[in-house]
Enzyme design. Sequence first.
Site, PDB file in Angstrom:
ATOM      1  CG  HIS A  40      -1.740  -1.226   1.376  1.00  0.00           C
ATOM      2  ND1 HIS A  40      -3.036  -1.302   0.907  1.00  0.00           N
ATOM      3  CD2 HIS A  40      -1.467  -2.438   1.915  1.00  0.00           C
ATOM      4  CE1 HIS A  40      -3.532  -2.508   1.155  1.00  0.00           C
ATOM      5  NE2 HIS A  40      -2.593  -3.214   1.767  1.00  0.00           N
ATOM      6  CG  LEU A  41       3.200   2.153  -2.888  1.00  0.00           C
ATOM      7  CD1 LEU A  41       3.710   2.282  -4.320  1.00  0.00           C
ATOM      8  CD2 LEU A  41       4.359   2.091  -1.911  1.00  0.00           C
ATOM      9  NE  ARG A  42      -1.672   3.211   3.861  1.00  0.00           N
ATOM     10  CZ  ARG A  42      -2.467   2.195   4.113  1.00  0.00           C
ATOM     11  NH1 ARG A  42      -3.397   1.859   3.233  1.00  0.00           N
ATOM     12  NH2 ARG A  42      -2.356   1.506   5.231  1.00  0.00           N
ATOM     13  CG  ASN A  72      -6.368  -0.032   0.342  1.00  0.00           C
ATOM     14  OD1 ASN A  72      -5.349  -0.076  -0.334  1.00  0.00           O
ATOM     15  ND2 ASN A  72      -6.381  -0.326   1.639  1.00  0.00           N
ATOM     16  CG  ASP A 130      -5.580  -6.099   0.770  1.00  0.00           C
ATOM     17  OD1 ASP A 130      -5.896  -7.168   1.307  1.00  0.00           O
ATOM     18  OD2 ASP A 130      -4.755  -5.306   1.268  1.00  0.00           O
ATOM     19  CG  HIS A 157      -9.338  -8.432   3.016  1.00  0.00           C
ATOM     20  ND1 HIS A 157      -8.320  -7.802   3.694  1.00  0.00           N
ATOM     21  CD2 HIS A 157     -10.320  -8.647   3.936  1.00  0.00           C
ATOM     22  CE1 HIS A 157      -8.670  -7.642   4.967  1.00  0.00           C
ATOM     23  NE2 HIS A 157      -9.884  -8.147   5.137  1.00  0.00           N
ATOM     24  CG  ASP A 283      -0.794  -6.402   4.082  1.00  0.00           C
ATOM     25  OD1 ASP A 283      -1.099  -5.356   3.478  1.00  0.00           O
ATOM     26  OD2 ASP A 283      -1.579  -6.986   4.859  1.00  0.00           O
ATOM     27  N   GLY A 302      -2.526  -2.786  10.371  1.00  0.00           N
ATOM     28  CA  GLY A 302      -1.571  -2.650   9.277  1.00  0.00           C
ATOM     29  C   GLY A 302      -0.171  -2.324   9.748  1.00  0.00           C
TER      30      GLY A 302
END
Length: 407
Positions: A40-42, A72, A130, A157, A283, A302
């Site tokens: 997840h790189l946001r 996401n 996810d 997920h 993850d 997370g």
Amino acid sequence: MLIEDGKIAKIDKDLEAGTAQVKNVEGKVVAPGLIDIHCHLRDPGYPEREDFKSGTRAAARGGFTTLIAMPNTNPVCDNPVVVEYVLSKSRREGIVNVLPYGAITLGQKGEELAPFAELIEAGCVAFSDDGQPVSNAGLMRQALIIAGALNKVLAVHCEDRTITGEGVINDGEVARRLGIRGIPYTSEAVMVARDILLAEETGGRVHICHVGCARSVELIREGKKRGIKVTGEVISHYLNTTEEDVQTLEGRFKIKPPFGSKRDQEALKEGLVDGTIEVIATDHAPYTRAEKERNFKEAPFGLIGLETALGVVLTEMVHSGLLSLPEALAKMTCNPAKLLGLNKGTLDIGGDADIVVIDPDLEWQVDVNESASKSRNCPQHGRWLKGKAVMTIVGGRIVMEDGRLLV
């Protein structure tokens, strides 16, 4: 090995260097650059947690040359405009390859399927919701049919939220000892079983994200024996962390699925050894310090792991004798590449010069305060690991050497 124009040109015992820059890596291991199919790189939406600049630099320090970014974000990566944003901005700001997942459902709301064909054309390599389960079985079935026709994987997920309830850690001895509501293993396993059955019926390809419990490993193993197109991944943190570590109630141990029992951990390792689980991922899920320092029940699920994954795998799987070095590296290179149909993960002549140089015997202590990530939520902090990436090359360019970022 001779690298020219970003490609592997030659591999031989005797090569003339000419005017080329020479790096002597005697005593080290030269391998394909690591591929993380779950991070997840946001960006877009949460730059205070991570962005392409910080996330890809953390990746380079960990030996990763390709990241598959989960959708996401805000907005969710469910349309070609967001896909183009991810691809273009990651090229401008990042120093490793970034490829996007497309969402399975619009807005990851689980109500309507995203436009798979359009997302593929824009550059998505697979699909995932996810962070959110696709609770509607009929919709999941439809997604498997469509993705199967497009020869793409659904990375799922697996969680039944009606079972998870308000649980925050594994429903086991530690939860009972602390008087904290636990998450039963069935929260994960019943959805794993459902999606395997749907894959069997539709012929679609399903990849189980972050497998966390022994029963899920058994279900995947059984599915493979039946010829079902099911694969799975283990997150590196699960290899050396169990529910016992969660007793401190620090946010850096809060993850979903929750860290399980020692038996769950052993089952995950067994799955890696016998081939039930083909992929090891991170993850990598950054959060701000303030978010993770909330009351444990309120802190988000997370953890980050790009810089520590290789060290954990080498320590727990290779130096323990469970896997050979090539077997372990395959689960972080050619296996994920093959799963997603990427032309990466090998050292083939003419292929992209995405390379990691590893010192498998280097002992080092994890200090999150030295991380290139914006976040600090790492369960490995303070632990000693054996084995580390000492050079990362992306497209023929050295981006990390001896822990120093060069770009």
